[in-house]
Design a protein around this motif. Structure first.
Motif, PDB file in Angstrom:
ATOM      1  N   GLN A 236     -10.827-107.772  59.189  1.00  0.00           N
ATOM      2  CA  GLN A 236     -11.715-108.755  59.814  1.00  0.00           C
ATOM      3  C   GLN A 236     -11.251-110.186  59.548  1.00  0.00           C
ATOM      4  O   GLN A 236     -11.629-111.126  60.266  1.00  0.00           O
ATOM      5  CB  GLN A 236     -13.158-108.582  59.317  1.00  0.00           C
ATOM      6  CG  GLN A 236     -13.436-109.085  57.908  1.00  0.00           C
ATOM      7  CD  GLN A 236     -13.089-108.065  56.847  1.00  0.00           C
ATOM      8  OE1 GLN A 236     -12.547-107.010  57.143  1.00  0.00           O
ATOM      9  NE2 GLN A 236     -13.417-108.373  55.593  1.00  0.00           N
ATOM     10  N   ARG A 240      -6.314-113.493  65.713  1.00  0.00           N
ATOM     11  CA  ARG A 240      -5.867-112.759  66.908  1.00  0.00           C
ATOM     12  C   ARG A 240      -4.345-112.587  66.900  1.00  0.00           C
ATOM     13  O   ARG A 240      -3.825-111.512  67.193  1.00  0.00           O
ATOM     14  CB  ARG A 240      -6.311-113.527  68.150  1.00  0.00           C
ATOM     15  CG  ARG A 240      -5.905-112.914  69.465  1.00  0.00           C
ATOM     16  CD  ARG A 240      -6.441-113.769  70.607  1.00  0.00           C
ATOM     17  NE  ARG A 240      -7.885-113.728  70.666  1.00  0.00           N
ATOM     18  CZ  ARG A 240      -8.623-114.677  71.268  1.00  0.00           C
ATOM     19  NH1 ARG A 240      -8.042-115.723  71.800  1.00  0.00           N
ATOM     20  NH2 ARG A 240      -9.935-114.551  71.318  1.00  0.00           N
ATOM     21  N   LYS A 276     -12.193-108.006  65.624  1.00  0.00           N
ATOM     22  CA  LYS A 276     -13.162-107.987  66.726  1.00  0.00           C
ATOM     23  C   LYS A 276     -12.454-107.902  68.073  1.00  0.00           C
ATOM     24  O   LYS A 276     -12.875-107.166  68.969  1.00  0.00           O
ATOM     25  CB  LYS A 276     -14.032-109.247  66.672  1.00  0.00           C
ATOM     26  CG  LYS A 276     -15.191-109.174  65.696  1.00  0.00           C
ATOM     27  CD  LYS A 276     -16.100-110.371  65.893  1.00  0.00           C
ATOM     28  CE  LYS A 276     -17.407-110.195  65.143  1.00  0.00           C
ATOM     29  NZ  LYS A 276     -18.328-111.327  65.375  1.00  0.00           N
ATOM     30  N   ASP A 277     -11.385-108.663  68.208  1.00  0.00           N
ATOM     31  CA  ASP A 277     -10.599-108.633  69.442  1.00  0.00           C
ATOM     32  C   ASP A 277     -10.013-107.244  69.686  1.00  0.00           C
ATOM     33  O   ASP A 277     -10.055-106.715  70.802  1.00  0.00           O
ATOM     34  CB  ASP A 277      -9.453-109.648  69.364  1.00  0.00           C
ATOM     35  CG  ASP A 277      -9.772-110.915  70.133  1.00  0.00           C
ATOM     36  OD1 ASP A 277     -10.901-111.025  70.650  1.00  0.00           O
ATOM     37  OD2 ASP A 277      -8.901-111.787  70.217  1.00  0.00           O
ATOM     38  N   ILE A 279     -10.944-104.325  68.700  1.00  0.00           N
ATOM     39  CA  ILE A 279     -11.947-103.322  69.076  1.00  0.00           C
ATOM     40  C   ILE A 279     -12.184-103.335  70.577  1.00  0.00           C
ATOM     41  O   ILE A 279     -12.298-102.286  71.220  1.00  0.00           O
ATOM     42  CB  ILE A 279     -13.262-103.572  68.307  1.00  0.00           C
ATOM     43  CG1 ILE A 279     -13.067-103.361  66.809  1.00  0.00           C
ATOM     44  CG2 ILE A 279     -14.367-102.660  68.824  1.00  0.00           C
ATOM     45  CD1 ILE A 279     -14.217-103.860  65.964  1.00  0.00           C
ATOM     46  N   ARG A 280     -12.249-104.541  71.150  1.00  0.00           N
ATOM     47  CA  ARG A 280     -12.482-104.659  72.599  1.00  0.00           C
ATOM     48  C   ARG A 280     -11.232-104.316  73.403  1.00  0.00           C
ATOM     49  O   ARG A 280     -11.282-103.583  74.391  1.00  0.00           O
ATOM     50  CB  ARG A 280     -12.928-106.084  72.932  1.00  0.00           C
ATOM     51  CG  ARG A 280     -14.300-106.459  72.414  1.00  0.00           C
ATOM     52  CD  ARG A 280     -14.765-107.782  73.013  1.00  0.00           C
ATOM     53  NE  ARG A 280     -13.919-108.889  72.581  1.00  0.00           N
ATOM     54  CZ  ARG A 280     -14.167-109.660  71.543  1.00  0.00           C
ATOM     55  NH1 ARG A 280     -15.256-109.435  70.807  1.00  0.00           N
ATOM     56  NH2 ARG A 280     -13.363-110.658  71.212  1.00  0.00           N
ATOM     57  N   ILE A 281     -10.098-104.820  72.962  1.00  0.00           N
ATOM     58  CA  ILE A 281      -8.870-104.710  73.752  1.00  0.00           C
ATOM     59  C   ILE A 281      -8.306-103.288  73.760  1.00  0.00           C
ATOM     60  O   ILE A 281      -7.773-102.820  74.765  1.00  0.00           O
ATOM     61  CB  ILE A 281      -7.811-105.693  73.215  1.00  0.00           C
ATOM     62  CG1 ILE A 281      -8.285-107.143  73.436  1.00  0.00           C
ATOM     63  CG2 ILE A 281      -6.452-105.479  73.868  1.00  0.00           C
ATOM     64  CD1 ILE A 281      -7.474-108.174  72.684  1.00  0.00           C
ATOM     65  N   ALA A 283      -9.937-100.347  73.100  1.00  0.00           N
ATOM     66  CA  ALA A 283     -10.947 -99.287  73.170  1.00  0.00           C
ATOM     67  C   ALA A 283     -10.558 -98.128  74.082  1.00  0.00           C
ATOM     68  O   ALA A 283     -10.907 -96.975  73.801  1.00  0.00           O
ATOM     69  CB  ALA A 283     -12.284 -99.875  73.601  1.00  0.00           C
ATOM     70  N   ASP A 284      -9.830 -98.384  75.146  1.00  0.00           N
ATOM     71  CA  ASP A 284      -9.558 -97.341  76.152  1.00  0.00           C
ATOM     72  C   ASP A 284      -8.122 -96.817  76.115  1.00  0.00           C
ATOM     73  O   ASP A 284      -7.679 -96.168  77.062  1.00  0.00           O
ATOM     74  CB  ASP A 284      -9.868 -97.881  77.555  1.00  0.00           C
ATOM     75  CG  ASP A 284     -11.324 -98.285  77.709  1.00  0.00           C
ATOM     76  OD1 ASP A 284     -12.182 -97.584  77.148  1.00  0.00           O
ATOM     77  OD2 ASP A 284     -11.591 -99.319  78.361  1.00  0.00           O
ATOM     78  N   HIS A 292     -16.826 -96.079  63.777  1.00  0.00           N
ATOM     79  CA  HIS A 292     -17.833 -96.966  63.209  1.00  0.00           C
ATOM     80  C   HIS A 292     -18.591 -96.223  62.106  1.00  0.00           C
ATOM     81  O   HIS A 292     -19.253 -95.217  62.366  1.00  0.00           O
ATOM     82  CB  HIS A 292     -18.802 -97.428  64.294  1.00  0.00           C
ATOM     83  CG  HIS A 292     -18.183 -98.337  65.306  1.00  0.00           C
ATOM     84  ND1 HIS A 292     -18.170 -99.712  65.173  1.00  0.00           N
ATOM     85  CD2 HIS A 292     -17.538 -98.063  66.472  1.00  0.00           C
ATOM     86  CE1 HIS A 292     -17.550-100.244  66.211  1.00  0.00           C
ATOM     87  NE2 HIS A 292     -17.147 -99.273  67.017  1.00  0.00           N
TER      88      HIS A 292
END
Length: 332
Positions: A236, A240, A276-277, A279-281, A283-284, A292
């Protein structure tokens, strides 16, 4: 009032699940509003029909954990009761079943909660695993255990552990000693886990042979890490740019575990957390798992779980602090 009985094969099972001074069973009685008595090789549970059913499922869950060598603690009892109330007690079947690693003193390391079991399964079946959760959920410890297991099984030839030293500028410079001495305080949790797994002599031997590398994140730049088990702890606190740099170090035959707690970010307010970035970028993307863990997966002192829940509740009622802006001074 309803009464049900559970047959017990050995008396030592009763001693184990009842706990010290019967504290475990008193917790079952208080939480589920039932009465539990022992008679010969039987447990007799009395109370309202629904409560008795929940108590029977709780005690059976505790017995199954005990049969797998996991002596129930008071925290375990409350965890099982929670699963039973949610109708998820069948998920206990996989908990504490498989030994992930054995420490230098012969202690078997197993996932102790359903969340930890999913986390370990994700590590074993994916090239990159991101574990997010609060303190005490075993994110780093289980990752190191998986790394040691892979190393002992010759699946990888080295273990690399890293974490960002977010004070890598002037503050580190004032610490005494050489560079290794300066970064050691930041890497201490990783050292502690490795020492427990390998023992002091084994750890020193592997460190000397470069089978183990513990280094700050800045040391990863420009490298390609082949045939390695790589753990990025406290992710964390990566930026980036640091996270992208780390992820692109992945080489052939390697596995990566990234751990962090997004509620404990120590970066300056204007910096975006690389975790945080990510996790979003990511994910797929196939072969990348994002797990989690929650306060329910905390395996430290029971108070740690209460502290985490209290802070979560408090932070939901307090508005976020405004972002700080950098102040510029101009000479007149």
């Amino acid at each position: 009032m309803t009464e049900q009985t559970i047959s017990i094969e050995r008396m030592d099972e009763v001693i184990s699940i009842f706990g010290s001074f019967d504290e475990n069973m008193r917790a079952v009685e208080d939480e589920l509003k039932v009465k539990v008595n022992t008679r010969d090789n039987e447990l007799k549970i009395t109370g309202e029909a629904e409560n008795v059913m929940l108590a029977v499922r709780t005690i059976n869950g505790l017995l199954s954990l005990n049969a797998r060598g996991e002596v129930p603690s008071l925290q375990t009892v409350r965890y099982v009761i929670g699963l039973v109330r949610e109708g998820r007690d069948k998920e206990l079947d996989g908990v504490a079943r498989d030994v992930l690693c054995v420490t230098a003193r012969g202690k078997p390391i197993k996932p102790k909660t359903v969340g930890q079991k999913r986390y370990v399964d994700a590590i074993l079946s994916n090239t990159i695993t991101i574990g997010i959760g609060p303190a005490g959920t075993g994110k780093t410890y289980l990752a190191v255990a998986a790394a040691v297991s892979a190393f002992r099984d010759k699946k990888v030839s080295r273990i690399i552990l890293t974490r960002p030293a977010i004070e890598a500028g002037e503050k580190l410079g004032f610490l005494p000693g050489d560079l290794q001495s300066k970064v050691d305080p930041y890497l201490r949790p990783l050292y502690d886990a490795l020492l427990e797994m390998f023992g002091s002599e084994g750890y020193a031997k592997h460190l000397e042979r470069s089978n183990i590398e513990v280094a700050p994140l800045a040391y990863m730049r420009g490298r390609t890490l082949d045939d390695s088990f790589i753990i990025l702890d406290e992710a964390q606190n990566t930026t980036r740019e640091q996270m992208k740099m780390f992820l692109t170090r992945l080489g052939f035959g390697s596995k990566v575990v990234i751990t962090g707690d997004i509620t404990q970010i120590d970066l300056p307010h204007e910096k975006v957390s690389g975790l945080k970035d990510a996790i979003r970028i990511l994910a797929d993307i196939d072969d990348i798992a994002i797990c989690h863990l929650t306060a329910k997966d905390v395996v430290r002192h029971a108070l740690v779980q209460k502290i985490i829940n209290a802070y979560d509740k408090f932070e939901k009622t307090v508005p976020a602090a405004p972002k700080r802006t950098e102040r510029r001074w101009h000479r007149r």
